[in-house]
Design an enzyme around this catalytic site. Structure first.
Site, mmCIF file in Angstrom:
data_model
loop_
_atom_site.group_PDB
_atom_site.id
_atom_site.type_symbol
_atom_site.label_atom_id
_atom_site.label_comp_id
_atom_site.label_asym_id
_atom_site.label_seq_id
_atom_site.Cartn_x
_atom_site.Cartn_y
_atom_site.Cartn_z
ATOM 1 N N CYS A 10 16.854 30.385 -63.613
ATOM 2 C CA CYS A 10 16.638 31.264 -64.774
ATOM 3 C C CYS A 10 15.143 31.065 -64.974
ATOM 4 O O CYS A 10 14.489 30.356 -64.031
ATOM 5 C CB CYS A 10 17.246 30.919 -66.202
ATOM 6 S SG CYS A 10 17.016 29.253 -66.763
ATOM 7 N N ASN A 13 14.517 26.937 -66.566
ATOM 8 C CA ASN A 13 15.656 25.733 -66.109
ATOM 9 C C ASN A 13 15.835 24.733 -67.187
ATOM 10 O O ASN A 13 16.177 23.549 -66.873
ATOM 11 C CB ASN A 13 15.213 25.268 -64.650
ATOM 12 C CG ASN A 13 16.110 24.125 -63.904
ATOM 13 O OD1 ASN A 13 15.602 23.408 -63.231
ATOM 14 N ND2 ASN A 13 17.371 24.780 -64.079
ATOM 15 N N CYS A 15 17.546 26.373 -70.172
ATOM 16 C CA CYS A 15 18.569 26.840 -71.177
ATOM 17 C C CYS A 15 19.635 27.482 -70.388
ATOM 18 O O CYS A 15 20.861 26.777 -70.431
ATOM 19 C CB CYS A 15 17.920 28.086 -72.181
ATOM 20 S SG CYS A 15 16.721 27.175 -73.136
ATOM 21 N N ARG A 16 19.582 28.681 -69.528
ATOM 22 C CA ARG A 16 20.784 29.271 -68.823
ATOM 23 C C ARG A 16 21.139 28.525 -67.570
ATOM 24 O O ARG A 16 22.485 28.272 -67.427
ATOM 25 C CB ARG A 16 20.280 30.471 -68.891
ATOM 26 C CG ARG A 16 20.150 31.302 -70.154
ATOM 27 C CD ARG A 16 19.464 32.862 -69.767
ATOM 28 N NE ARG A 16 18.325 32.467 -69.355
ATOM 29 C CZ ARG A 16 17.451 33.411 -68.952
ATOM 30 N NH1 ARG A 16 17.532 34.856 -69.055
ATOM 31 N NH2 ARG A 16 15.961 33.413 -68.807
ATOM 32 N N SER A 17 20.271 28.218 -66.943
ATOM 33 C CA SER A 17 20.707 27.850 -65.337
ATOM 34 C C SER A 17 21.351 26.346 -65.491
ATOM 35 O O SER A 17 22.124 26.045 -64.773
ATOM 36 C CB SER A 17 19.595 28.098 -64.364
ATOM 37 O OG SER A 17 18.444 27.286 -64.723
ATOM 38 N N ASP A 129 17.748 35.770 -72.431
ATOM 39 C CA ASP A 129 17.383 34.474 -72.555
ATOM 40 C C ASP A 129 17.401 34.003 -73.946
ATOM 41 O O ASP A 129 16.988 35.093 -74.935
ATOM 42 C CB ASP A 129 15.622 34.666 -72.209
ATOM 43 C CG ASP A 129 15.003 33.399 -72.242
ATOM 44 O OD1 ASP A 129 15.209 32.352 -72.595
ATOM 45 O OD2 ASP A 129 13.761 33.330 -71.757
#
Ligand code: 4NP
Length: 161
Positions: A10, A13, A15-17, A129
């Site tokens: 993401c 690196n 939050c999402r990934s 995001d």
């Protein structure tokens, strides 16, 4: 059978990934056909948060769902496209950034959009995001990532047959 490596990417690196990495790790551990055959990691397009734990809001919402997100952020490197078999972006910005990083068609062929594996959220084409959002945005990110990782696990199981 040779182990396959999956990299989730993401922007930051944090939050999402790192969430996708841990959610996919837990699915792999619980799936006998996949266990021990897949390794997972995550990275960011940018360097801004290198060395940091995931965003405290993502860790908090992860805990509510039974996850411990603990990846230490790092920026993606050119040789990640050699080390990993598949590289998953979260949104259209990640996808174009990833495509801009690759040096050959072999690397290009490894790039996937994680959202393409979702089956339960037809209104979403990307994993948005949550960084500038609120609690609801973090909850949505986790729900979409769980959906996508379940779909990805099914696709990997089919590939093993
Ligand atoms: P992520 O969220 O890409 O899901 O880790 C973000 C984290 C940090 C920033 C943007 C998005 N940032 O601009 O610092």
């Amino acid at each position: 059978m040779k182990q396959q490596r999956l990299l989730f990417v993401c922007l930051g690196n944090i939050c999402r990934s790192p969430a996708a990495e841990e959610i996919m790790r837990q699915i792999i551990l619980k799936t006998p056909q996949l266990r021990d055959l897949f390794e997972v990691d995550s990275a960011g397009i940018g360097p801004w948060h290198e060395g940091q734990l995931p965003d405290s809001r993502m860790r908090y919402h992860g805990k509510l769902h039974g996850y411990d997100f603990h990846h230490i952020a790092r920026q993606i490197k050119a040789n990640d496209f050699d080390r990993f078999d598949l590289v998953f972006g979260m949104d259209s910005g990640n996808m174009s950034d990833l495509k801009g990083l690759v040096r050959d068609d072999r690397a290009l062929s490894k790039i996937r959009c994680l959202a393409d594996y979702m089956t339960q959220h037809p209104d979403y084409k990307v994993i948005p995001d949550p960084y500038y959002g609120d609690d609801e945005d973090f909850e949505l990110a986790i729900a979409l990532i769980e959906d996508a990782c379940a779909g990805l696990a099914n696709a990997l199981k089919l590939q093993m047959k």
